[in-house]
Design a protein around this motif. Structure first.
Motif, PDB file in Angstrom:
ATOM      1  N   GLN A 204       0.738  -1.185  -0.132  1.00 13.67           N
ATOM      2  CA  GLN A 204      -0.030   0.013   0.052  1.00 13.67           C
ATOM      3  C   GLN A 204       1.024   1.296   0.031  1.00 13.67           C
ATOM      4  OE1 GLN A 204      -3.702  -0.201  -0.159  1.00 13.67           O
ATOM      5  NE2 GLN A 204      -3.455   1.989  -0.401  1.00 13.67           N
ATOM      6  N   SER A 205       1.766   1.316   0.903  1.00 17.83           N
ATOM      7  CA  SER A 205       2.689   2.401   0.929  1.00 17.83           C
ATOM      8  C   SER A 205       3.592   2.674  -0.281  1.00 17.83           C
ATOM      9  CB  SER A 205       3.766   2.053   2.221  1.00 17.83           C
ATOM     10  OG  SER A 205       3.173   2.199   3.287  1.00 17.83           O
ATOM     11  N   ALA A 206       3.939   1.677  -1.081  1.00 18.09           N
ATOM     12  CA  ALA A 206       4.579   1.826  -2.319  1.00 18.09           C
ATOM     13  C   ALA A 206       3.826   2.113  -3.238  1.00 18.09           C
ATOM     14  CB  ALA A 206       5.423   0.367  -2.688  1.00 18.09           C
ATOM     15  N   GLY A 207       2.648   1.536  -3.398  1.00 14.00           N
ATOM     16  CA  GLY A 207       1.654   2.059  -4.363  1.00 14.00           C
ATOM     17  C   GLY A 207       1.168   3.497  -4.305  1.00 14.00           C
ATOM     18  N   GLU A 208       1.054   3.869  -3.105  1.00  9.55           N
ATOM     19  CA  GLU A 208       0.572   5.259  -2.874  1.00  9.55           C
ATOM     20  C   GLU A 208       1.793   6.140  -3.432  1.00  9.55           C
ATOM     21  OE1 GLU A 208      -0.557   5.528   1.092  1.00  9.55           O
ATOM     22  OE2 GLU A 208      -2.616   4.627   0.904  1.00  9.55           O
ATOM     23  N   ALA A 209       3.002   5.990  -3.014  1.00  9.87           N
ATOM     24  CA  ALA A 209       4.097   6.690  -3.532  1.00  9.87           C
ATOM     25  C   ALA A 209       4.376   6.805  -4.751  1.00  9.87           C
ATOM     26  CB  ALA A 209       5.476   6.028  -2.940  1.00  9.87           C
ATOM     27  N   LEU A 210       4.085   5.703  -5.597  1.00  9.65           N
ATOM     28  CA  LEU A 210       4.217   5.727  -7.132  1.00  9.65           C
ATOM     29  C   LEU A 210       3.008   6.328  -7.605  1.00  9.65           C
ATOM     30  CD1 LEU A 210       5.330   1.959  -7.711  1.00  9.65           C
ATOM     31  CD2 LEU A 210       6.650   3.761  -8.040  1.00  9.65           C
ATOM     32  N   ALA A 211       1.956   6.402  -7.156  1.00  5.22           N
ATOM     33  CA  ALA A 211       0.882   7.165  -7.599  1.00  5.22           C
ATOM     34  C   ALA A 211       0.913   8.649  -7.623  1.00  5.22           C
ATOM     35  CB  ALA A 211      -0.611   6.766  -6.889  1.00  5.22           C
ATOM     36  N   ARG A 212       1.703   9.149  -6.257  1.00  5.27           N
ATOM     37  CA  ARG A 212       1.933  10.491  -6.055  1.00  5.27           C
ATOM     38  C   ARG A 212       2.683  11.085  -7.182  1.00  5.27           C
ATOM     39  NH1 ARG A 212       1.580   9.031  -0.497  1.00  5.27           N
ATOM     40  NH2 ARG A 212       3.737   8.930  -0.458  1.00  5.27           N
ATOM     41  N   ARG A 213       3.997  10.038  -7.413  1.00  2.00           N
ATOM     42  CA  ARG A 213       4.884  10.270  -8.462  1.00  2.00           C
ATOM     43  C   ARG A 213       4.133  10.514  -9.878  1.00  2.00           C
ATOM     44  NH1 ARG A 213      10.326   6.963  -8.539  1.00  2.00           N
ATOM     45  NH2 ARG A 213      10.181   7.938  -6.560  1.00  2.00           N
ATOM     46  N   ALA A 214       3.274   9.479 -10.312  1.00  2.00           N
ATOM     47  CA  ALA A 214       2.623   9.549 -11.597  1.00  2.00           C
ATOM     48  C   ALA A 214       1.772  10.711 -11.505  1.00  2.00           C
ATOM     49  CB  ALA A 214       1.871   8.163 -11.524  1.00  2.00           C
TER      50      ALA A 214
END
Length: 221
Positions: A204-214
């Motif tokens: 979940q943390s990795a996915g949210e970080a990637l989504a913010r970057r995208a």
């Protein structure tokens, strides 16, 4: 726990990661184009095919509404056909993929429908083909939503991978049932639960970080 049980937990964690990674990859491979088609094949849309859209939508809804544990049992012949067996870690990838594909398709469809329709019209006005619009407009603009949706899919697959342990699928669920439940070892069950929670939090943390970057990348674009 004894060193032997520590090793079992480690091996079971690797099995769970293997199942989730393989099913997530295959589910995305099948679900992404299906979701794009569902989002763009309605009446008057890029790949207008309303009848096919309705048929595929019905199939996707039927697959999504089937409880996972029932799905696992129902497609045992199909699992045997593909994997040569209906038990084990590799065999568990089949029902996990079947469950993930319609889920991902609906996530992709929803993310693409959130894209500003004006961008599509602008791309059409510049002479872009439907495939170019999908590749250069819809997918890039929908990337933050797609990232969060795929993160949710992986989290769901972690839960499903634990569930297939009840039918000999291996992984942490199998370890928890065989040792924590059947052999009355609550410490093993506790460790299994903690490891599953850690995996979910990490994903979940990795996915949210990637989504913010995208999202930042899309806004800059």
């Amino acid at each position: 726990m004894s060193p032997e049980l520590v090793r079992l937990v480690f091996d079971a964690t690797l099995e769970t990661l293997y199942m989730v990674a393989a099913a997530g990859l295959l589910g995305t491979l099948f679900g992404l184009p299906l979701g794009v088609f569902l989002a763009t094949s309605g009446r008057g849309e890029l790949f207008a095919a309303p009848l096919v859209n309705r048929v595929l939508g019905t199939i996707v809804n039927a697959a999504r509404s089937t409880p996972f544990i029932i799905l696992v049992v129902a497609i045992i012949p199909f699992t045997r056909l593909l994997a040569g067996t209906s038990i084990g870690t590799t065999a568990a990838i089949v029902p996990l993929t079947v469950a993930a594909t319609p889920f991902i398709a609906r996530i992709v469809e929803a993310a693409i429908r959130e894209v500003d329709h004006g961008l599509v019209e602008a791309a059409k006005a510049m002479g872009a083909t439907p495939l170019q619009i999908v590749r250069k407009v819809l997918l890039p603009e929908a990337l933050p939503g797609l990232t969060l949706g795929l993160t949710l899919t992986v989290v769901s697959l972690i839960g499903h991978s634990a569930m297939v342990g009840a039918v000999g699928g291996g992984g942490l669920g199998d370890l928890g049932i065989r040792f924590g439940y059947q052999r009355f070892m609550p410490d093993v069950m506790l460790v299994v639960v903690v490891v599953l929670i850690v995996l979910v939090q990490a994903v979940q943390s990795a996915g949210e970080a990637l989504a913010r970057r995208a999202d930042r990348r899309v806004r800059r674009g």
